[in-house]
Design an enzyme around this catalytic site. Structure first.
Site, PDB file in Angstrom:
ATOM      1  N   HIS A 111       0.816  -1.222   0.000  1.00 33.46           N
ATOM      2  CA  HIS A 111       0.000   0.000   0.000  1.00 33.46           C
ATOM      3  C   HIS A 111       0.852   1.276   0.000  1.00 33.46           C
ATOM      4  O   HIS A 111       0.319   2.369  -0.196  1.00 33.46           O
ATOM      5  CB  HIS A 111      -0.935   0.002   1.205  1.00 33.46           C
ATOM      6  N   ARG A 112       2.161   1.138   0.214  1.00 34.78           N
ATOM      7  CA  ARG A 112       3.032   2.312   0.053  1.00 34.78           C
ATOM      8  C   ARG A 112       3.169   2.672  -1.417  1.00 34.78           C
ATOM      9  O   ARG A 112       3.344   3.838  -1.778  1.00 34.78           O
ATOM     10  CB  ARG A 112       4.425   2.027   0.635  1.00 34.78           C
TER      11      ARG A 112
END
Length: 471
Positions: A442-443
């Site tokens: 999700h980064r």
């Protein structure tokens, strides 16, 4: 023990057969004290945290001592075998050491020689510089048998010199025989110069079938299946627990998964897909002359669908550089395929998969799977992956929440394909349905991007003609 000058003995040390590996377990010795060895001859098989590898000796001489027995884990840089290179008579036979011996005074390596890995070779094909593709390639017509064998050894060829009294067989064939419980001394060889082939081992198993339960046969041409490891015996002899050392591939996999799970923030999304048309296309491709001799299965079209989705959404093919605080977008796709093997889970990858045609991708997938099953995957084949597919459907599982391979941005899990009631053209009909799960970092990947990629894969599998219009 025969007395020798220190200068006549060379100590061969455990090399780093991968990148930065610190230890390896000795699986099998192919020589014993008193045996004559030649430069380039494979003397043992070791298992690292990434793969099983065969080690050649860089000297001509006579084996003086084996410093460690089979099953011992040895640090890189530790001497594992002593070879007398004086050219004198062989010393009296000594039994292999039951425990590590004191390491003799360190000797310099021969000028210009470094212990090099000749194991599986540079391509994902074989552990001892076999041909890069195919299971068997005809050798040149030999001279007298002993001279031909010596010539192959000096050239790092496909045969391995056996110890005195040992049947002639390549290491993968020896491993196959060991897995199937076959004594090579009882096998009738049919290969050139009396070499035992895989077919000879399977024939020996078949001959034993009436007297005993058949051993599990190594999978050949079918899709990846979990039947690689024999089931444990029903009786535990009264023991309440069994402790299994964590080492090799399993140890490395565990460390990588823990590191990934607690470093990258995982998000997983799911979609259920009607893949009836995809299965029909698979059957059509099996009859296409372009795919003659190639393995065509749903995984092939799923892989191509993911590659097309990445092309349409290139930001998902990236990695996170923590040290430099940068996102590194990859302009190539090294497509990883998770493979369950008797040594544990490994993820070799197809280099530059985005540039391959569908037949080329089918060939690469077939080679990757067969190489993994035979334990011949090289450390290099498992490095540099960008995105991975894990096919949990072969185990009858509907789906899962896969953990990212370290350094990768996404992993696609494919569930079992089952006949289910499905609304198709306004009516409930039986259709072939599966569930896909996409986990992503999700980064690097937000919900919108992850959803687009998963939706694209699903759309292609529902209407495979989009492979042509979107590719």
């Amino acid at each position: 023990m025969t007395t020798m000058t220190d200068a006549s003995v060379r100590e061969f040390k455990m090399p780093d057969v991968g990148e930065g590996l610190t230890e390896a377990e000795i699986l099998k010795w192919y020589v014993q004290p008193g045996d004559t060895v030649t430069d380039g001859q494979v003397v043992c098989e070791v298992e690292t945290a990434k793969a099983a590898v065969e080690l050649p000796i860089p000297y001509d001489g006579v084996v003086r001592a084996l410093h460690f027995p089979e099953g011992t884990t040895v640090d890189v840089g530790t001497s594992i075998i002593a070879v007398d290179v004086s050219g004198g008579a062989a010393p009296a036979a000594e039994a292999p050491a039951a425990a590590p011996q004191a390491e003799p005074e360190e000797e310099a390596e021969p000028q210009g020689r470094q212990p090099v890995l000749v194991g599986y070779g540079v391509s994902a094909s074989s552990t001892k510089r076999r041909p890069r593709k195919g299971a068997e390639v005809p050798r040149e017509e030999p001279e007298p048998a002993a001279q031909a064998l010596q010539a192959e050894l000096n050239g790092h060829g496909p045969a391995v010199a056996p110890a005195l009294g040992r049947p002639l067989a390549k290491p993968p064939v020896r491993k196959l025989a060991k897995d199937l419980g076959v004594d090579l001394a009882t096998v009738t060889p049919t290969g050139p110069d009396g070499i035992i082939t895989r077919e000879d081992v399977h024939a020996a198993v078949a001959a034993q079938a009436p007297a005993a339960e058949p051993a599990p046969e190594a999978p050949q041409a079918q899709a990846p299946a979990p039947a690689a490891v024999p089931a444990p015996a029903a009786s535990y002899d009264g023991a309440r627990e069994t402790r299994i050392p964590v080492k090799g591939v399993r140890k490395a996999t565990a460390a990588a998964m823990v590191g990934s799970a607690f470093t990258a923030p995982h998000v997983t999304e799911f979609v259920t897909v009607d893949v009836t048309r995809t299965l029909k296309l698979v059957e059509e491709l099996k009859g296409d002359k372009e795919f003659a001799g190639l393995r065509v299965n749903p995984l092939l079209l799923i892989s191509k669908a993911l590659l097309v989705a990445i092309k349409r959404n290139p930001d998902i093919n990236a990695s996170w550089d923590e040290a430099n605080q940068e996102i590194v977008r990859k302009h190539y796709v090294n497509l990883g395929i998770a493979a369950a093997t008797p040594r544990g889970l490994i993820v070799p990858n197809i280099k530059d998969a985005q540039a391959k045609t569908l037949p080329q991708l089918a060939e690469a997938l077939g080679e990757l799977v067969s190489t993994a099953r035979e334990g011949r995957t090289t450390p290099a084949a498992m490095q540099g992956g960008t995105v991975t597919i894990t096919n949990v459907g072969v185990f009858g599982v509907d789906t899962g929440t896969p953990i990212l391979n370290p350094g990768e941005s996404a992993i696609l899990a494919v569930g079992a394909i089952k006949l289910q009631p499905w609304v198709h053209k306004g009516k409930v009909k039986p259709r072939q349905v599966t569930t896909l799960a996409l986990s992503f970092d999700h980064r690097l990947v937000d919900g919108e991007l992850g959803s687009k990629v998963l939706a694209d894969v699903a759309a292609i599998l529902e209407q495979p003609k989009r492979l042509i219009t979107w590719a």
